[in-house]
Design a protein around this motif. Structure first.
Motif, PDB file in Angstrom:
ATOM      1  N   LEU A  54      40.393  43.475  49.428  1.00 17.90           N
ATOM      2  CA  LEU A  54      39.053  42.890  49.423  1.00 17.90           C
ATOM      3  C   LEU A  54      38.620  42.531  48.006  1.00 17.90           C
ATOM      4  N   ALA A  55      38.899  43.391  47.044  1.00 19.89           N
ATOM      5  CA  ALA A  55      38.556  43.097  45.650  1.00 19.89           C
ATOM      6  C   ALA A  55      39.299  41.856  45.165  1.00 19.89           C
ATOM      7  N   THR A  56      40.554  41.724  45.540  1.00 22.71           N
ATOM      8  CA  THR A  56      41.334  40.556  45.149  1.00 22.71           C
ATOM      9  C   THR A  56      40.773  39.296  45.793  1.00 22.71           C
ATOM     10  N   ALA A  57      40.442  39.366  47.078  1.00 20.42           N
ATOM     11  CA  ALA A  57      39.875  38.214  47.782  1.00 20.42           C
ATOM     12  C   ALA A  57      38.551  37.794  47.155  1.00 20.42           C
ATOM     13  N   ILE A  58      37.705  38.755  46.816  1.00 22.90           N
ATOM     14  CA  ILE A  58      36.417  38.461  46.188  1.00 22.90           C
ATOM     15  C   ILE A  58      36.642  37.788  44.834  1.00 22.90           C
ATOM     16  N   SER A  59      37.524  38.348  44.040  1.00 20.11           N
ATOM     17  CA  SER A  59      37.798  37.805  42.711  1.00 20.11           C
ATOM     18  C   SER A  59      38.333  36.380  42.795  1.00 20.11           C
ATOM     19  N   LEU A  60      39.252  36.129  43.720  1.00 20.19           N
ATOM     20  CA  LEU A  60      39.812  34.785  43.882  1.00 20.19           C
ATOM     21  C   LEU A  60      38.737  33.795  44.324  1.00 20.19           C
ATOM     22  N   ARG A  61      37.873  34.205  45.228  1.00 14.84           N
ATOM     23  CA  ARG A  61      36.808  33.322  45.718  1.00 14.84           C
ATOM     24  C   ARG A  61      35.800  33.003  44.619  1.00 14.84           C
ATOM     25  N   LEU A  62      35.460  33.997  43.819  1.00 15.32           N
ATOM     26  CA  LEU A  62      34.513  33.751  42.734  1.00 15.32           C
ATOM     27  C   LEU A  62      35.125  32.856  41.661  1.00 15.32           C
ATOM     28  N   THR A  63      36.406  33.036  41.385  1.00 15.92           N
ATOM     29  CA  THR A  63      37.090  32.179  40.423  1.00 15.92           C
ATOM     30  C   THR A  63      37.159  30.748  40.954  1.00 15.92           C
ATOM     31  N   ALA A  64      37.484  30.604  42.231  1.00 11.94           N
ATOM     32  CA  ALA A  64      37.547  29.272  42.836  1.00 11.94           C
ATOM     33  C   ALA A  64      36.165  28.607  42.821  1.00 11.94           C
ATOM     34  N   LEU A  65      35.123  29.393  43.051  1.00  9.61           N
ATOM     35  CA  LEU A  65      33.761  28.853  43.016  1.00  9.61           C
ATOM     36  C   LEU A  65      33.405  28.402  41.595  1.00  9.61           C
ATOM     37  N   ALA A  66      33.783  29.185  40.601  1.00  6.42           N
ATOM     38  CA  ALA A  66      33.516  28.812  39.208  1.00  6.42           C
ATOM     39  C   ALA A  66      34.255  27.523  38.845  1.00  6.42           C
ATOM     40  N   LEU A  67      35.503  27.391  39.292  1.00  2.00           N
ATOM     41  CA  LEU A  67      36.268  26.166  39.024  1.00  2.00           C
ATOM     42  C   LEU A  67      35.626  24.962  39.700  1.00  2.00           C
ATOM     43  N   LEU A  68      35.161  25.156  40.923  1.00  2.00           N
ATOM     44  CA  LEU A  68      34.503  24.080  41.654  1.00  2.00           C
ATOM     45  C   LEU A  68      33.214  23.664  40.943  1.00  2.00           C
ATOM     46  N   ALA A  69      32.432  24.645  40.502  1.00  2.00           N
ATOM     47  CA  ALA A  69      31.180  24.360  39.808  1.00  2.00           C
ATOM     48  C   ALA A  69      31.434  23.626  38.489  1.00  2.00           C
ATOM     49  N   ARG A  70      32.520  23.978  37.813  1.00  5.28           N
ATOM     50  CA  ARG A  70      32.875  23.325  36.554  1.00  5.28           C
ATOM     51  C   ARG A  70      33.131  21.832  36.774  1.00  5.28           C
ATOM     52  N   GLU A  71      33.566  21.477  37.988  1.00  9.53           N
ATOM     53  CA  GLU A  71      33.821  20.073  38.336  1.00  9.53           C
ATOM     54  C   GLU A  71      32.629  19.454  39.067  1.00  9.53           C
ATOM     55  N   ASN A  72      31.460  20.089  38.960  1.00 10.11           N
ATOM     56  CA  ASN A  72      30.217  19.651  39.605  1.00 10.11           C
ATOM     57  C   ASN A  72      30.265  19.720  41.122  1.00 10.11           C
TER      58      ASN A  72
END
Length: 129
Positions: free
Chosen positions: A52-70
């Motif tokens: 669960l910690a890994t899934a959360i971390s991956l999702r938050l990283t993916a969200l940050a990458l998405l936000a970086r691309e607007n």
């Protein structure tokens, strides 16, 4: 990691936990990971905590990458501190539910088009125009 379900409320709690961290710890992977494990243990997720910690971390990283691309524009607002943006609950829900895919650099990411279609499908219109 898509098999490990992340509750949107839990993802929001992790975001709040990150926001409450001292600024110097937010950039530390170890401090963030320790915070996630502590939060999960406090909530009784000790058995499935690692996945669960890994899934959360991956999702938050993916969200940050998405936000970086607007990605998800219109669902965030700048916060008081650099890198601390306000995030709409529907964006958090979408980040918890949208499948992760493998990006060009073999990193877990969200497909922007699919993410934004899901986001628009779950959000509730507000106001009267």
């Amino acid at each position: 990691m898509n098999k490990t379900k992340v509750d949107p409320e839990l993802l929001a709690d992790v975001l709040n936990m990150h926001a409450d961290m001292p600024a110097e710890d937010r950039g530390s992977f170890e401090a963030r990971a320790f915070g996630i494990f502590r939060l999960l243990a406090d909530r009784g997720y000790s058995q499935e905590g690692g996945a669960l910690a890994t899934a959360i971390s991956l999702r938050l990283t993916a969200l940050a990458l998405l936000a970086r691309e607007n990605g998800g524009r219109g669902f965030t607002m700048p916060g008081d501190e650099d890198g601390m943006d306000w995030v709409h609950a529907d964006l958090v829900r979408c980040a918890a539910e949208e499948p992760l895919v493998e990006g060009d650099d073999e990193q877990a990411v969200f497909n922007r088009r699919s993410f934004e279609q899901r986001l628009l499908s779950i959000c509730t219109a507000q106001g009267r125009a």
